[in-house]
Write an enzyme that holds these catalytic residues in place. Structure first.
Site, mmCIF file in Angstrom:
data_model
loop_
_atom_site.group_PDB
_atom_site.id
_atom_site.type_symbol
_atom_site.label_atom_id
_atom_site.label_comp_id
_atom_site.label_asym_id
_atom_site.label_seq_id
_atom_site.Cartn_x
_atom_site.Cartn_y
_atom_site.Cartn_z
ATOM 1 N N GLY A 1 0.823 -1.213 0.000
ATOM 2 C CA GLY A 1 0.000 0.000 0.000
ATOM 3 C C GLY A 1 0.852 1.256 0.000
ATOM 4 O O GLY A 1 0.528 2.236 -0.689
ATOM 5 N N ARG B 1 3.689 -14.211 3.434
ATOM 6 C CA ARG B 1 4.387 -15.381 3.977
ATOM 7 C C ARG B 1 5.753 -14.964 4.513
ATOM 8 O O ARG B 1 6.306 -13.933 4.132
ATOM 9 C CB ARG B 1 4.528 -16.471 2.916
ATOM 10 C CG ARG B 1 5.428 -16.105 1.758
ATOM 11 C CD ARG B 1 5.628 -17.290 0.832
ATOM 12 N NE ARG B 1 6.176 -16.869 -0.451
ATOM 13 C CZ ARG B 1 6.877 -17.653 -1.247
ATOM 14 N NH1 ARG B 1 7.139 -18.893 -0.902
ATOM 15 N NH2 ARG B 1 7.317 -17.217 -2.409
ATOM 16 N N ASN C 1 -5.637 -16.401 5.271
ATOM 17 C CA ASN C 1 -6.085 -15.273 4.436
ATOM 18 C C ASN C 1 -7.398 -15.519 3.717
ATOM 19 O O ASN C 1 -8.093 -14.565 3.355
ATOM 20 C CB ASN C 1 -5.007 -14.936 3.395
ATOM 21 C CG ASN C 1 -3.807 -14.250 4.041
ATOM 22 O OD1 ASN C 1 -3.913 -13.758 5.161
ATOM 23 N ND2 ASN C 1 -2.694 -14.222 3.342
ATOM 24 N N GLN D 1 -15.264 -9.863 1.789
ATOM 25 C CA GLN D 1 -14.986 -8.739 0.873
ATOM 26 C C GLN D 1 -15.682 -8.939 -0.470
ATOM 27 O O GLN D 1 -16.186 -7.989 -1.068
ATOM 28 C CB GLN D 1 -13.471 -8.533 0.723
ATOM 29 C CG GLN D 1 -12.865 -7.986 2.020
ATOM 30 C CD GLN D 1 -11.407 -7.602 1.930
ATOM 31 O OE1 GLN D 1 -10.767 -7.760 0.892
ATOM 32 N NE2 GLN D 1 -10.873 -7.116 3.029
ATOM 33 N N THR E 1 -4.347 -9.206 -5.177
ATOM 34 C CA THR E 1 -2.890 -9.301 -5.023
ATOM 35 C C THR E 1 -2.535 -10.126 -3.790
ATOM 36 O O THR E 1 -1.539 -10.856 -3.782
ATOM 37 C CB THR E 1 -2.286 -7.876 -4.931
ATOM 38 O OG1 THR E 1 -2.494 -7.214 -6.181
ATOM 39 C CG2 THR E 1 -0.802 -7.908 -4.625
ATOM 40 N N GLY E 2 -3.344 -10.023 -2.736
ATOM 41 C CA GLY E 2 -3.066 -10.745 -1.478
ATOM 42 C C GLY E 2 -2.996 -12.247 -1.720
ATOM 43 O O GLY E 2 -3.816 -12.818 -2.445
ATOM 44 N N ASN E 3 -2.024 -12.894 -1.113
ATOM 45 C CA ASN E 3 -1.772 -14.326 -1.365
ATOM 46 C C ASN E 3 -2.591 -15.269 -0.482
ATOM 47 O O ASN E 3 -2.934 -14.904 0.632
ATOM 48 C CB ASN E 3 -0.284 -14.618 -1.141
ATOM 49 C CG ASN E 3 0.527 -14.277 -2.364
ATOM 50 O OD1 ASN E 3 0.112 -14.540 -3.476
ATOM 51 N ND2 ASN E 3 1.701 -13.688 -2.150
ATOM 52 N N ASP F 1 5.076 -11.928 -11.861
ATOM 53 C CA ASP F 1 5.814 -13.057 -12.433
ATOM 54 C C ASP F 1 6.151 -12.780 -13.903
ATOM 55 O O ASP F 1 7.249 -13.067 -14.375
ATOM 56 C CB ASP F 1 4.975 -14.332 -12.315
ATOM 57 C CG ASP F 1 4.413 -14.484 -10.910
ATOM 58 O OD1 ASP F 1 5.184 -14.781 -10.000
ATOM 59 O OD2 ASP F 1 3.201 -14.255 -10.732
ATOM 60 N N HIS G 1 -0.006 -18.390 -9.162
ATOM 61 C CA HIS G 1 1.066 -17.526 -8.640
ATOM 62 C C HIS G 1 1.711 -18.267 -7.471
ATOM 63 O O HIS G 1 1.428 -18.032 -6.299
ATOM 64 C CB HIS G 1 0.486 -16.181 -8.179
ATOM 65 C CG HIS G 1 1.505 -15.321 -7.489
ATOM 66 N ND1 HIS G 1 2.660 -14.876 -8.099
ATOM 67 C CD2 HIS G 1 1.556 -14.822 -6.227
ATOM 68 C CE1 HIS G 1 3.371 -14.157 -7.250
ATOM 69 N NE2 HIS G 1 2.720 -14.109 -6.098
HETATM 70 P P1 NAD Z 1 1.704 -6.153 4.918
HETATM 71 O O1 NAD Z 1 1.610 -7.092 6.077
HETATM 72 O O2 NAD Z 1 2.756 -5.101 4.921
HETATM 73 O O3 NAD Z 1 0.307 -5.412 4.740
HETATM 74 C C1 NAD Z 1 -0.895 -6.096 4.728
HETATM 75 C C2 NAD Z 1 -1.945 -5.136 5.255
HETATM 76 O O4 NAD Z 1 -3.208 -5.768 5.118
HETATM 77 C C3 NAD Z 1 -1.763 -4.800 6.743
HETATM 78 O O5 NAD Z 1 -1.700 -3.389 6.891
HETATM 79 C C4 NAD Z 1 -2.994 -5.406 7.386
HETATM 80 O O6 NAD Z 1 -3.465 -4.626 8.500
HETATM 81 C C5 NAD Z 1 -3.978 -5.386 6.226
HETATM 82 N N1 NAD Z 1 -5.105 -6.298 6.378
HETATM 83 C C6 NAD Z 1 -5.134 -7.528 6.963
HETATM 84 N N2 NAD Z 1 -6.375 -8.028 6.955
HETATM 85 C C7 NAD Z 1 -7.157 -7.112 6.328
HETATM 86 C C8 NAD Z 1 -8.536 -7.053 6.030
HETATM 87 N N3 NAD Z 1 -9.373 -8.030 6.365
HETATM 88 N N4 NAD Z 1 -8.998 -5.966 5.390
HETATM 89 C C9 NAD Z 1 -8.176 -4.951 5.065
HETATM 90 N N5 NAD Z 1 -6.852 -4.939 5.349
HETATM 91 C C10 NAD Z 1 -6.347 -6.013 5.965
HETATM 92 O O7 NAD Z 1 1.783 -7.051 3.612
HETATM 93 P P2 NAD Z 1 2.189 -6.604 2.121
HETATM 94 O O8 NAD Z 1 3.666 -6.765 1.968
HETATM 95 O O9 NAD Z 1 1.559 -5.306 1.781
HETATM 96 O O10 NAD Z 1 1.520 -7.804 1.279
HETATM 97 C C11 NAD Z 1 0.117 -7.941 1.208
HETATM 98 C C12 NAD Z 1 -0.245 -9.260 0.523
HETATM 99 O O11 NAD Z 1 0.184 -9.227 -0.841
HETATM 100 C C13 NAD Z 1 0.403 -10.497 1.137
HETATM 101 O O12 NAD Z 1 -0.544 -11.552 1.153
HETATM 102 C C14 NAD Z 1 1.519 -10.825 0.168
HETATM 103 O O13 NAD Z 1 1.906 -12.184 0.222
HETATM 104 C C15 NAD Z 1 0.852 -10.465 -1.140
HETATM 105 N N6 NAD Z 1 1.745 -10.261 -2.288
HETATM 106 C C16 NAD Z 1 1.302 -10.715 -3.500
HETATM 107 C C17 NAD Z 1 2.080 -10.541 -4.625
HETATM 108 C C18 NAD Z 1 1.604 -11.034 -5.974
HETATM 109 O O14 NAD Z 1 2.376 -10.960 -6.940
HETATM 110 N N7 NAD Z 1 0.384 -11.531 -6.123
HETATM 111 C C19 NAD Z 1 3.316 -9.904 -4.533
HETATM 112 C C20 NAD Z 1 3.736 -9.444 -3.283
HETATM 113 C C21 NAD Z 1 2.936 -9.644 -2.146
HETATM 114 C C1 LMR Z 2 5.965 -12.451 -4.548
HETATM 115 O O1 LMR Z 2 5.851 -13.168 -5.541
HETATM 116 O O2 LMR Z 2 6.949 -11.724 -4.363
HETATM 117 C C2 LMR Z 2 4.844 -12.428 -3.543
HETATM 118 O O3 LMR Z 2 3.834 -13.309 -3.886
HETATM 119 C C3 LMR Z 2 5.300 -12.618 -2.149
HETATM 120 C C4 LMR Z 2 5.675 -14.057 -1.879
HETATM 121 O O4 LMR Z 2 5.192 -14.610 -0.889
HETATM 122 O O5 LMR Z 2 6.451 -14.611 -2.650
#
Ligand code: NAD
Ligand code: LMR
Length: 331
Positions: free
Chosen positions: A18, A93, A106, A113, A130-132, A160, A188
């Site tokens: 964010g 993770r 998660n 939502q 985006t969230g995993n 990716d 992913h």
């Molecule tokens: P982070 O822990 O820094 O931030 C996550 C935020 O989500 C926190 O501020 C938390 O309070 C908030 N949150 C938790 N539950 C919530 C809910 N129910 N409603 C609203 N907000 C909520 O993590 P990050 O580094 O920002 O990563 C977020 C997610 O994105 C992780 O699951 C991570 O694995 C994933 N991610 C995905 C990819 C991709 O390519 N798809 C790449 C990077 C990270």
């Molecule tokens: C990534 O690909 O960087 C994210 O999905 C974070 C992770 O858990 O690998």
């Protein structure tokens, strides 16, 4: 500048991703300099204070394209009338975990939502997860939003895709702009299949340009597929700025379209193309026009690619079965 702002929801807005993503969207990276955006930011209650600080910083940027910001912890209020929903908020993770290990922690976030979006989002809402584990979280959200067409849900495999382009560009010492038609197939996760057989370098076949099956199989594919883990290992935290950038690329191309003669990778609801069971959210090569994606058809899939696609799709089916057992989607 047009007068009606596009309403963009971001969840997990006070998190690592964010902190990069909000500033990219607010500065016009998503819809360009002529489209105002209104940000709707969702967080859990304990993170709202920290989010207030981020909003103060957004204010201090005086972005001409930022038409307003609302924050809250109630998805039905925050998602009201949104045109784009970027669902980032979820636990990342840590070292030694696979993304699938996050399913139980998660998955529960995405059912309510999805239901809230179903109730209050704009009819044209485009939802990006985006969230995993992103693909299966998207499946959960989609299944909990029966009134929103399945085509309006997607999960992020653009990071990716971008990683694959970057690795190939370094290997061949060519600019990233020379590389087209990259595809990530499947999940992913570490089983994903980055495909060089249909990619092109300067209009020529990428696998032939590499000419080294050993590098393709034993270096390229695992480097791309395990890049997230390598970043966690090096940084002590999962990728954030690159994930935010990929989220912007994905949402921008979905809204504004893909260039003629090229495609991108998006995880979307399968219609059965390439033998991927209907209804799974799987990564495909897609083109986008007028806000609608289409899976690229007619690619020849050889035995090597078939085996890789089948393996990653089998994992998606296992994840679907696991969240069905958890009661997050109906069987
Ligand atoms: P982070 O822990 O820094 O931030 C996550 C935020 O989500 C926190 O501020 C938390 O309070 C908030 N949150 C938790 N539950 C919530 C809910 N129910 N409603 C609203 N907000 C909520 O993590 P990050 O580094 O920002 O990563 C977020 C997610 O994105 C992780 O699951 C991570 O694995 C994933 N991610 C995905 C990819 C991709 O390519 N798809 C790449 C990077 C990270
Ligand atoms: C990534 O690909 O960087 C994210 O999905 C974070 C992770 O858990 O690998």
């Amino acid at each position: 500048m047009s007068t009606t702002p596009v309403k963009v929801a971001v969840t997990g807005a006070a998190g690592q991703i964010g902190y990069s993503l909000l500033f990219r969207i607010a500065s016009g990276s998503l819809f360009g300099p002529d489209t105002p955006v209104e940000l709707r930011l969702l967080e859990i209650t304990p993170a709202l204070k920290s989010l207030e600080g981020v909003v103060m910083e957004l204010d201090d940027c005086a972005f001409p394209t930022l038409a307003g910001v609302e924050i809250g912890d109630d998805p039905e209020k925050v998602f009201d009338g949104v045109n784009h929903a970027l669902l980032v908020g979820a636990r990342p993770r840590g070292p030694g975990m696979e993304r699938g290990d996050l399913l139980e922690a998660n998955g529960g976030i995405f059912a309510p939502q999805g239901a809230a979006l179903n109730k209050v989002a704009a009819d044209d809402v485009h939802v990006t997860i985006t969230g995993n584990p992103a693909n299966t979280n998207a499946l959960i959200a989609m299944n909990n939003a029966p009134d929103i067409p399945n085509e309006q849900f997607s999960a992020l495999t653009r990071l990716d895709h971008n990683r694959a382009i970057s690795q190939l560009s370094s290997k061949l010492d060519v600019p990233v702009t020379d590389i087209t038609k990259m595809t990530i197939w499947g999940n992913h996760s570490a089983t994903q299949y980055p495909d060089l057989f249909h990619a092109e370098v300067g209009g020529k076949n990428a696998a032939e340009a590499v000419g080294d099956q050993d590098w393709l199989e034993n270096t390229f594919i695992p480097t791309v597929a395990k890049r997230g883990a390598a970043i966690i290992e090096a940084r002590g935290a999962s990728s954030a700025a690159s994930a935010a950038s990929a989220t912007v690329d994905h949402a921008r191309d979905w809204a504004l379209g893909t260039p003629e003669g090229n495609w991108v990778s998006m995880s979307v609801c399968s219609d059965g193309s390439y033998g991927v069971p209907e209804g799974l959210i799987s990564s495909f090569p897609v083109t986008v026009k007028d806000g609608r994606w289409e899976i690229v058809q007619g690619l020849q899939i050889d035995d090597f690619s078939r085996g890789r696609i089948d393996a990653t799709v089998a994992e998606l089916a296992e994840e679907r079965d696991a969240v069905t057992k958890l009661g997050l989607i109906s069987g």
